[in-house]
Design a protein around this motif. Structure first.
Motif, PDB file in Angstrom:
ATOM      1  N   PRO A  72       0.798  -1.230   0.000  1.00 40.53           N
ATOM      2  CA  PRO A  72       0.000   0.000   0.000  1.00 40.53           C
ATOM      3  C   PRO A  72       0.828   1.276   0.000  1.00 40.53           C
ATOM      4  N   GLU A  73       1.961   1.268  -0.707  1.00 35.30           N
ATOM      5  CA  GLU A  73       2.772   2.478  -0.840  1.00 35.30           C
ATOM      6  C   GLU A  73       2.098   3.397  -1.851  1.00 35.30           C
ATOM      7  N   ALA A  74       2.022   4.679  -1.527  1.00 33.17           N
ATOM      8  CA  ALA A  74       1.158   5.591  -2.273  1.00 33.17           C
ATOM      9  C   ALA A  74       1.598   5.805  -3.715  1.00 33.17           C
ATOM     10  N   GLU A  75       2.898   5.932  -3.968  1.00 29.61           N
ATOM     11  CA  GLU A  75       3.360   6.312  -5.305  1.00 29.61           C
ATOM     12  C   GLU A  75       3.724   5.125  -6.183  1.00 29.61           C
ATOM     13  N   THR A  76       4.297   4.081  -5.600  1.00 31.22           N
ATOM     14  CA  THR A  76       4.779   2.962  -6.415  1.00 31.22           C
ATOM     15  C   THR A  76       3.978   1.688  -6.215  1.00 31.22           C
ATOM     16  N   GLY A  77       3.043   1.680  -5.273  1.00 30.15           N
ATOM     17  CA  GLY A  77       2.251   0.495  -4.985  1.00 30.15           C
ATOM     18  C   GLY A  77       0.769   0.730  -5.183  1.00 30.15           C
ATOM     19  N   LEU A  78      -0.030   0.094  -4.361  1.00 26.33           N
ATOM     20  CA  LEU A  78      -1.487   0.165  -4.486  1.00 26.33           C
ATOM     21  C   LEU A  78      -2.112   1.081  -3.440  1.00 26.33           C
ATOM     22  N   GLY A  79      -1.291   1.976  -2.883  1.00 24.27           N
ATOM     23  CA  GLY A  79      -1.801   2.849  -1.832  1.00 24.27           C
ATOM     24  C   GLY A  79      -2.954   3.729  -2.259  1.00 24.27           C
ATOM     25  N   GLY A  80      -3.009   4.112  -3.512  1.00 20.14           N
ATOM     26  CA  GLY A  80      -4.093   4.969  -3.991  1.00 20.14           C
ATOM     27  C   GLY A  80      -5.247   4.209  -4.610  1.00 20.14           C
ATOM     28  N   TRP A  81      -5.215   2.901  -4.561  1.00 18.92           N
ATOM     29  CA  TRP A  81      -6.256   2.089  -5.177  1.00 18.92           C
ATOM     30  C   TRP A  81      -7.411   1.853  -4.213  1.00 18.92           C
ATOM     31  N   SER A  82      -8.607   1.851  -4.743  1.00 20.68           N
ATOM     32  CA  SER A  82      -9.786   1.466  -3.973  1.00 20.68           C
ATOM     33  C   SER A  82     -10.060  -0.021  -4.182  1.00 20.68           C
ATOM     34  N   ALA A  83     -10.992  -0.566  -3.409  1.00 19.34           N
ATOM     35  CA  ALA A  83     -11.393  -1.958  -3.595  1.00 19.34           C
ATOM     36  C   ALA A  83     -11.978  -2.171  -4.987  1.00 19.34           C
ATOM     37  N   ASP A  84     -12.679  -1.160  -5.497  1.00 15.75           N
ATOM     38  CA  ASP A  84     -13.222  -1.247  -6.856  1.00 15.75           C
ATOM     39  C   ASP A  84     -12.104  -1.302  -7.890  1.00 15.75           C
ATOM     40  N   ASP A  85     -11.077  -0.461  -7.690  1.00 19.71           N
ATOM     41  CA  ASP A  85      -9.935  -0.467  -8.606  1.00 19.71           C
ATOM     42  C   ASP A  85      -9.279  -1.847  -8.639  1.00 19.71           C
ATOM     43  N   PHE A  86      -9.100  -2.411  -7.456  1.00 19.52           N
ATOM     44  CA  PHE A  86      -8.438  -3.706  -7.357  1.00 19.52           C
ATOM     45  C   PHE A  86      -9.268  -4.787  -8.046  1.00 19.52           C
ATOM     46  N   TYR A  87     -10.563  -4.773  -7.838  1.00 17.24           N
ATOM     47  CA  TYR A  87     -11.447  -5.769  -8.446  1.00 17.24           C
ATOM     48  C   TYR A  87     -11.438  -5.639  -9.975  1.00 17.24           C
ATOM     49  N   THR A  88     -11.380  -4.418 -10.470  1.00 19.97           N
ATOM     50  CA  THR A  88     -11.317  -4.210 -11.920  1.00 19.97           C
ATOM     51  C   THR A  88     -10.025  -4.773 -12.496  1.00 19.97           C
ATOM     52  N   ALA A  89      -8.918  -4.558 -11.806  1.00 15.47           N
ATOM     53  CA  ALA A  89      -7.647  -5.114 -12.270  1.00 15.47           C
ATOM     54  C   ALA A  89      -7.686  -6.638 -12.247  1.00 15.47           C
ATOM     55  N   MET A  90      -8.239  -7.203 -11.174  1.00 13.29           N
ATOM     56  CA  MET A  90      -8.308  -8.653 -11.045  1.00 13.29           C
ATOM     57  C   MET A  90      -9.173  -9.277 -12.129  1.00 13.29           C
ATOM     58  N   THR A  91     -10.300  -8.694 -12.394  1.00 13.27           N
ATOM     59  CA  THR A  91     -11.302  -9.363 -13.227  1.00 13.27           C
ATOM     60  C   THR A  91     -11.389  -8.841 -14.655  1.00 13.27           C
ATOM     61  N   GLU A  92     -10.806  -7.651 -14.916  1.00 18.75           N
ATOM     62  CA  GLU A  92     -10.862  -7.090 -16.261  1.00 18.75           C
ATOM     63  C   GLU A  92      -9.482  -6.811 -16.844  1.00 18.75           C
ATOM     64  N   GLY A  93      -8.426  -6.898 -16.010  1.00 17.74           N
ATOM     65  CA  GLY A  93      -7.085  -6.637 -16.504  1.00 17.74           C
ATOM     66  C   GLY A  93      -6.838  -5.188 -16.849  1.00 17.74           C
ATOM     67  N   GLN A  94      -7.312  -4.287 -15.971  1.00 20.45           N
ATOM     68  CA  GLN A  94      -7.217  -2.859 -16.274  1.00 20.45           C
ATOM     69  C   GLN A  94      -6.894  -2.066 -15.014  1.00 20.45           C
ATOM     70  N   ARG A  95      -5.918  -1.162 -15.108  1.00 25.21           N
ATOM     71  CA  ARG A  95      -5.545  -0.296 -13.999  1.00 25.21           C
ATOM     72  C   ARG A  95      -6.561   0.829 -13.842  1.00 25.21           C
ATOM     73  N   PRO A  96      -6.514   1.551 -12.711  1.00 27.35           N
ATOM     74  CA  PRO A  96      -7.457   2.658 -12.498  1.00 27.35           C
ATOM     75  C   PRO A  96      -7.398   3.727 -13.583  1.00 27.35           C
ATOM     76  N   ASP A  97      -6.221   3.940 -14.178  1.00 28.28           N
ATOM     77  CA  ASP A  97      -6.104   4.970 -15.216  1.00 28.28           C
ATOM     78  C   ASP A  97      -6.499   4.454 -16.597  1.00 28.28           C
ATOM     79  N   GLY A  98      -6.977   3.215 -16.674  1.00 32.67           N
ATOM     80  CA  GLY A  98      -7.407   2.651 -17.940  1.00 32.67           C
ATOM     81  C   GLY A  98      -6.347   1.857 -18.668  1.00 32.67           C
ATOM     82  N   THR A  99      -5.100   1.863 -18.155  1.00 29.77           N
ATOM     83  CA  THR A  99      -4.026   1.110 -18.793  1.00 29.77           C
ATOM     84  C   THR A  99      -4.318  -0.386 -18.742  1.00 29.77           C
ATOM     85  N   ARG A 100      -4.130  -1.056 -19.866  1.00 27.46           N
ATOM     86  CA  ARG A 100      -4.375  -2.490 -19.945  1.00 27.46           C
ATOM     87  C   ARG A 100      -3.189  -3.273 -19.393  1.00 27.46           C
TER      88      ARG A 100
END
Length: 404
Positions: A72-100
């Motif tokens: 959960p490091e803010a700049e280089t890890g998942l510190g700025g991610w929400s649970a929704d962001d994490f679920y989207t990455a897990m299930t859709e293969g997409q970062r919060p900024d839309g990067t695939r």
């Protein structure tokens, strides 16, 4: 709370801070367990003192991809991610900024993970020690380095969504399917891939695949001698729990899977996984079943001499091995695999079993690459694949040279 979580990585009990909130403690326990099912530490931990900080280079046919920092490091890890962001990455293969994401992160399997399980993993990862570690960008040539290309790849090879229970199968089978096809992503290693890096499905699923320079064997039973489908339920369960059974031991990438993942399975989940794997469809070798190389073949004769002087002391003159110590070669599905990569690599580099509670002292096979030429390695590999009732294609010196 974060100071106590690293203890959980070693399986220790919680400290007082966690005990104050039983709901949080339960979620963290489950999140840890689920990360183990997913074998997350294998890719995302380089330094055991900085778990999940990422940075491991994952070799692919297209270049090297580096595992992300999950702390959960803010700049280089998942510190700025929400649970929704994490679920989207897990299930859709997409970062919060839309990067695939590239499918080296197996979202093609994690798409089957339930929201509750994703939330538990997220909660656990958000409560480990944050580590500042900026992971390198993927080292992939143009145009594959353009992540927008993943849109087209996903359209061709990615089917998003959770698994629906199969009505005529048992609860254990359905649970095993969820574990194997979801977080466990077993077919990611044990299935072949096409030229674009997607798993081959249907009749070729679970028929063996190349991973990290090793050949992961078929998990299906086959009339061609390949695969582990003729193992009993107990043999498979013992292998996954203890890294060893009366037929072989885990080594290479599978040793790490046992160490970091399958040995932690509950009894119920282990039984479920075994139930599902043992029910995989039969692989009909048909007319492609190999004939053994003739005993009077020059490679077999030379290989026999090398085996007698270098291998028989542990594996036996008749390839019978020593139960619980040295794997039998006679009838070995690994020795008879269509792809000889793992056999050749073991002869060249040796191998070491994984230590587990039942077998705390791992056995090791020495390397022979320093003393045997490519031709000699090819000959003894051909011999063990075709002696003692085995049958498999001969190995050439050029194949050994490629591995070396």
């Amino acid at each position: 709370m974060r100071q106590t979580l690293p203890l959980l990585l070693a399986g220790c009990v919680a400290g007082p801070a966690l005990a104050q909130d039983s709901n949080t403690w339960s979620t963290l326990q489950r999140g840890l367990y689920l990360t183990r099912i997913g074998d997350c530490a294998a890719c995302h931990t380089v330094d055991e003192d900085a778990p999940f900080a990422g940075g491991l280079g994952l070799p692919t046919p297209f270049g090297t991809i580096y595992a992300a920092n999950l702390t959960p490091e803010a700049e280089t890890g998942l510190g700025g991610w929400s649970a929704d962001d994490f679920y989207t990455a897990m299930t859709e293969g997409q970062r919060p900024d839309g990067t695939r994401l590239y499918p080296a992160f197996p979202y093609t399997h994690f798409t089957h993970v339930t929201r509750d399980d994703s939330n538990a993993i997220y909660t656990y990862l958000q409560n480990i020690e944050p580590v500042r570690n900026r992971v390198p960008e993927a080292d992939i040539p143009f145009p594959l380095d353009q992540r927008t290309a993943m849109r087209g790849w996903n359209m061709l090879f990615f089917e998003e969504g959770q698994l629906e229970p199969v009505a005529d199968k048992s609860d254990a089978w359905n649970r095993g399917r969820y574990l194997a096809e979801g977080l466990g992503h077993c077919s990611a290693c044990h299935s072949p891939r096409n030229v674009l890096g997607a798993e081959k499905e249907g009749a070729q699923s679970y028929t063996g695949g190349v991973i990290e320079g090793w050949f992961a064997p078929s998990l299906r039973e086959s009339d061609g001698g390949d695969g582990i489908g003729d193992w009993s339920d107990d043999q498979l369960a013992e292998f996954l729990r203890h890294g060893r059974n009366d037929r072989t031991a885990a080594f290479g990438p599978m040793a790490e899977v046992v160490e970091k993942s399958t040995r932690h399975l509950t009894d119920a989940d282990l039984e479920a996984l075994v139930t599902y794997v043992q029910d995989l469809p039969f692989e009909d070798a048909g007319d492609t079943a190999p004939e053994p190389v003739a005993e009077d073949d020059p490679a077999m004769q030379t290989g026999s001499e090398i085996y007698a002087t270098q291998c028989a002391a542990c594996h036996g003159m008749e390839g019978e091995g020593v139960t619980g110590q040295f794997g039998a070669i006679a009838g070995s599905s690994l020795a008879q695999s269509e792809n000889p990569l793992t056999v050749v690599r073991m002869i060249l580099e040796g191998a070491k079993a994984v230590p587990t509670d039942r077998y705390p002292t791992p056995h090791a096979m020495p390397a022979f690459g320093w003393k045997l030429t490519d031709e000699e390695v090819a000959d003894v590999a051909t011999y063990v694949r075709n002696a003692f009732g085995n049958a498999a294609p001969a190995v050439g010196a050029d194949e050994v040279a490629d591995v070396r």
